[in-house]
Write an enzyme that holds these catalytic residues in place. Sequence first.
Site, short mmCIF file in Angstrom:
data_model
loop_
_atom_site.label_atom_id
_atom_site.label_comp_id
_atom_site.label_asym_id
_atom_site.label_seq_id
_atom_site.Cartn_x
_atom_site.Cartn_y
_atom_site.Cartn_z
N CYS A 171 -18.35 -1.16 7.30
CA CYS A 171 -18.08 -0.37 6.10
C CYS A 171 -19.33 0.45 5.75
O CYS A 171 -20.44 0.10 6.16
CB CYS A 171 -17.67 -1.27 4.93
SG CYS A 171 -19.02 -1.95 3.96
N CYS A 228 -22.38 -1.52 4.32
CA CYS A 228 -23.12 -2.44 5.17
C CYS A 228 -23.84 -1.74 6.32
O CYS A 228 -24.89 -2.22 6.78
CB CYS A 228 -22.18 -3.51 5.73
SG CYS A 228 -21.54 -4.65 4.47
N GLY A 245 9.24 -12.85 -5.08
CA GLY A 245 9.35 -14.11 -5.80
C GLY A 245 8.44 -15.20 -5.30
O GLY A 245 8.64 -16.37 -5.64
N ASP A 254 6.46 -0.30 -6.84
CA ASP A 254 7.33 -1.39 -7.24
C ASP A 254 8.38 -0.86 -8.21
O ASP A 254 8.36 0.31 -8.58
CB ASP A 254 6.53 -2.53 -7.86
CG ASP A 254 5.78 -2.09 -9.12
OD1 ASP A 254 6.01 -0.97 -9.59
OD2 ASP A 254 4.97 -2.87 -9.62
N SER A 255 9.28 -1.71 -8.63
CA SER A 255 10.38 -1.26 -9.49
C SER A 255 10.03 -1.25 -10.96
O SER A 255 10.71 -0.62 -11.77
CB SER A 255 11.59 -2.18 -9.28
OG SER A 255 11.30 -3.48 -9.76
N GLY A 256 8.97 -1.98 -11.34
CA GLY A 256 8.62 -2.13 -12.75
C GLY A 256 9.13 -3.40 -13.37
O GLY A 256 8.69 -3.80 -14.45
N GLY A 257 10.05 -4.07 -12.70
CA GLY A 257 10.66 -5.27 -13.28
C GLY A 257 9.69 -6.42 -13.45
O GLY A 257 9.74 -7.13 -14.46
N ASP A 295 0.58 -6.65 0.10
CA ASP A 295 -0.19 -6.01 -0.97
C ASP A 295 -0.72 -7.08 -1.90
O ASP A 295 -0.15 -8.17 -2.00
CB ASP A 295 0.69 -5.04 -1.76
CG ASP A 295 1.53 -5.77 -2.80
OD1 ASP A 295 1.13 -5.78 -3.99
OD2 ASP A 295 2.57 -6.37 -2.44
#
Length: 404
Positions: free
Chosen positions: A312, A315, A222, A98-101, A272
């Site tokens: 998995c 299991c 957003g 991500d950008s960090g914003g 994500d």
Amino acid sequence: MASSFPALQFKVVARCSTTRARVTDIQLPHGLVESPVFMPVGTQASLKGVLPEQLDALGCKIMLNNTYHLGLKPGQEVLDTVGGAHRFQSWNKNILTDSGGFQMVSLLKLATITEDGVTFLSPRDGTPMLLTPEHSISLQNSIGSDIMMQLDDVVHTLTESKRMEEAMYRSIRWLDRCIQAHKRPETQNLFCIIQGGLDKRLREICCREMVKRNTPGIAVGGLSGGEEKHAFCETVYTCTSILPDNKPRYLMGVGYAEDLVVCVALGMDMFDCVYPTRTARFGNALTRKGVINLRNQKFRNDIGPLEEGCSCPCCKTELEGGWGITRAYFNSLVSKETVGANLMTIHNVHFQLQLMRDMRESIIKDEFPSFVKNFFHEWNHGDKSNYPSWAVDALRMVNIDLLA
């Protein structure tokens, strides 16, 4: 449809004939990613409690790192010295940053946003710091992520309209600055981020303006911030109605199983969320019949697996090549021993990745509507009265009637 950039080749492999769901191949510098895809979040260059080889063994081809946290520790100088985040964390598959914003605004007090960037107080010594589009890109270039996100002006979806419009247009201007600052387009892909809240007009404007910039991929941001789910789905539908067919579409911060199924039907490719790993640390296992809390004492003597039929390693039985871990064992470990969180995280990440694999297979066979109906039937134990109305309405927009 296909597209090609120096560090990304994209191809649509199959489409659902009823909905907007599709299967795509996204070739990145560290390998092929098949979508629909869920990307686990390794905030500080690690998936909490899981080794890179364990994540690799689950079939994960791409994970997230957090630019803000890596910029603080180990810091840009160390990342440059070691040669980027892949080497730093011994992960030879793909990374998205991500950008960090978002962290600037959501985690830190007294963050202010101007045309220059995001000003915040350093968590180390309290001094003012400025994150600009240029600095965000510089950090991500040092991280060496295969996909990096533009710095955008992040506001809550329910923010008043004037501020929302300002944030949308500023995000467009900041994308232009990010493109200019990007030093490694031959090895790293910069994705734009569609903003505009729940306002259809703003989302449409932003989609068209961002598409003009011709980034290798496009994210919708957003959302997934507590807004009403009907409006959430309508916004996703609006965006996929406009976005080009020949680029990957990434819906940021979405990871609940029901949301994933619905948003794949609406035409999104990449997702994500911290939810599967975070909820594992609280003793919650994801299954096709919903979420089960292993702290519940009814599991104290339960010698069955977390989920019957799950492939998995937790299991599967020892005869099947797994570890044969029982619900009783999890009940004795959760909230007490770190190994419990490790094992539960492995199961939950496997669940997410398998869900996406199953959706891909159903789309290729053109059986996706049946998959969706079977998923909601099982998730809600066959009780249609429990089907969430937002999901029913959203799926009707793409010709699936859950209640029929």
